[in-house]
Design an enzyme around this catalytic site. Structure first.
Site, PDB file in Angstrom:
ATOM      1  N   ASP A 132    -112.550  20.686 -12.902  1.00  0.00           N
ATOM      2  CA  ASP A 132    -111.993  19.530 -12.178  1.00  0.00           C
ATOM      3  C   ASP A 132    -112.891  18.314 -12.287  1.00  0.00           C
ATOM      4  O   ASP A 132    -114.093  18.422 -12.459  1.00  0.00           O
ATOM      5  CB  ASP A 132    -111.969  19.854 -10.677  1.00  0.00           C
ATOM      6  CG  ASP A 132    -110.744  20.647 -10.314  1.00  0.00           C
ATOM      7  OD1 ASP A 132    -110.760  21.242  -9.244  1.00  0.00           O
ATOM      8  OD2 ASP A 132    -109.818  20.675 -11.133  1.00  0.00           O
TER       9      ASP A 132
ATOM     10  N   ARG B  74    -106.333  25.041  -3.485  1.00  0.00           N
ATOM     11  CA  ARG B  74    -106.390  25.240  -4.944  1.00  0.00           C
ATOM     12  C   ARG B  74    -107.746  25.783  -5.409  1.00  0.00           C
ATOM     13  O   ARG B  74    -107.886  26.219  -6.546  1.00  0.00           O
ATOM     14  CB  ARG B  74    -106.067  23.933  -5.693  1.00  0.00           C
ATOM     15  CG  ARG B  74    -107.030  22.796  -5.448  1.00  0.00           C
ATOM     16  CD  ARG B  74    -106.541  21.498  -6.051  1.00  0.00           C
ATOM     17  NE  ARG B  74    -106.450  21.559  -7.499  1.00  0.00           N
ATOM     18  CZ  ARG B  74    -107.496  21.481  -8.312  1.00  0.00           C
ATOM     19  NH1 ARG B  74    -108.706  21.358  -7.784  1.00  0.00           N
ATOM     20  NH2 ARG B  74    -107.351  21.511  -9.622  1.00  0.00           N
TER      21      ARG B  74
END
Ligand code: 4FV
Length: 253
Positions: A168, A153
């Site tokens: 994130d 990812r």
């Protein structure tokens, strides 16, 4: 990125990478992935891949020969890939390590079973050892899946713009702020008003404060090893002042 997994259970990966983000990454060519069965590299008629431990003790150990042959075959297919043994003795996996691995041309992930693999493999065939945490699993497959997911990812172009990896958890060393979506009221609980204002600066500020608060409460260890930005320092100073006033009040009770 080229991903090769060496495992006694390749079928575990068939399902894993045919869904969601991984499937998309493979379909768009950002990643090629294959799982090779270590047993296929055992030269003996019964394709034995484990044996009793020298020095006695319970359990079995993965034999070096089939694994060495499997690693060499994988290196033949992915010469620039880094060989990584998943093991509790490895360096602990983190977002930073995921980012490091995501910049590689390839990974050959080795999944142990039984008590582990013969240590002589580590000499020149295994470049890295990674652990996903201080607990013991029955195999390296689940750790390999965690690494593949976290690394893939981060490959540019894999996550669409809307869910970028930049914000994130851990990418800025803090826990992520809370998330909300419709309905505006759920079982009596409202969404924080600032999130409905469309005022980006105030929303960014609220999210930073929420991340800091969550990190202070759930993971103070993360703050100890991290440089504070001027804005974060100013927020913590203000909290400290507010707490000070509350404490004075508490003392007067
Ligand atoms: C593990 C971990 C892990 C140890 C013996 C597989 C098991 C068995 N791998 N992070 N924690 N591996 O527990 O990576 O062979």
């Amino acid at each position: 990125m080229q991903i090769l997994v060496l495992t006694l259970f390749p079928e575990m990966f068939a399902a894993f990478w045919s869904h969601g983000m991984l499937r998309k990454a493979i379909e768009q060519g950002s990643v090629t992935a294959a799982a090779l069965n270590i047993r296929g590299f055992a030269a003996d008629r019964h394709q034995v891949t484990d044996d009793r431990p020298y020095g006695g003790g319970s359990g079995m150990v993965m034999k070096p020969e089939p694994l060495a042959a499997a690693i060499r075959a994988a290196k033949g297919r992915a010469p620039d890939a880094r060989t990584v043994l998943m093991s509790p003795q490895g360096r602990v996996f983190s977002q930073a390590l995921a980012r490091e691995l995501s910049e590689l041309p390839g990974m050959i992930l080795i999944c142990g079973r039984y008590e582990g693999v013969d240590d002589r493999l580590s000499r020149d065939l295994i470049a890295d050892e990674v652990s996903i945490g201080d607990y013991v699993l029955t195999g390296g497959e689940v750790p390999a899946m965690a690494v593949i997911d976290a690394v893939t990812r981060l490959i540019p172009g894999v996550l669409g713009g809307e869910d970028s990896a930049e914000r994130d958890s851990f990418s800025n060393g803090l826990l992520e702020h809370p998330h909300y979506t419709r309905p505006p009221v759920f079982e009596g609980a409202e969404v924080p008003g600032v999130l409905l204002t469309g005022h980006h600066r105030n929303i960014e500020r609220w999210r930073l404060e929420a991340s800091l608060l969550r990190t202070c409460i759930n993971r103070p260890d993360l703050l100890r090893e991290r440089e504070l930005s001027p804005e974060e320092a100013e927020i913590l100073r203000r909290w400290h002042a507010d707490l000070g006033k509350l404490l004075e009040k508490a003392e007067s009770c």
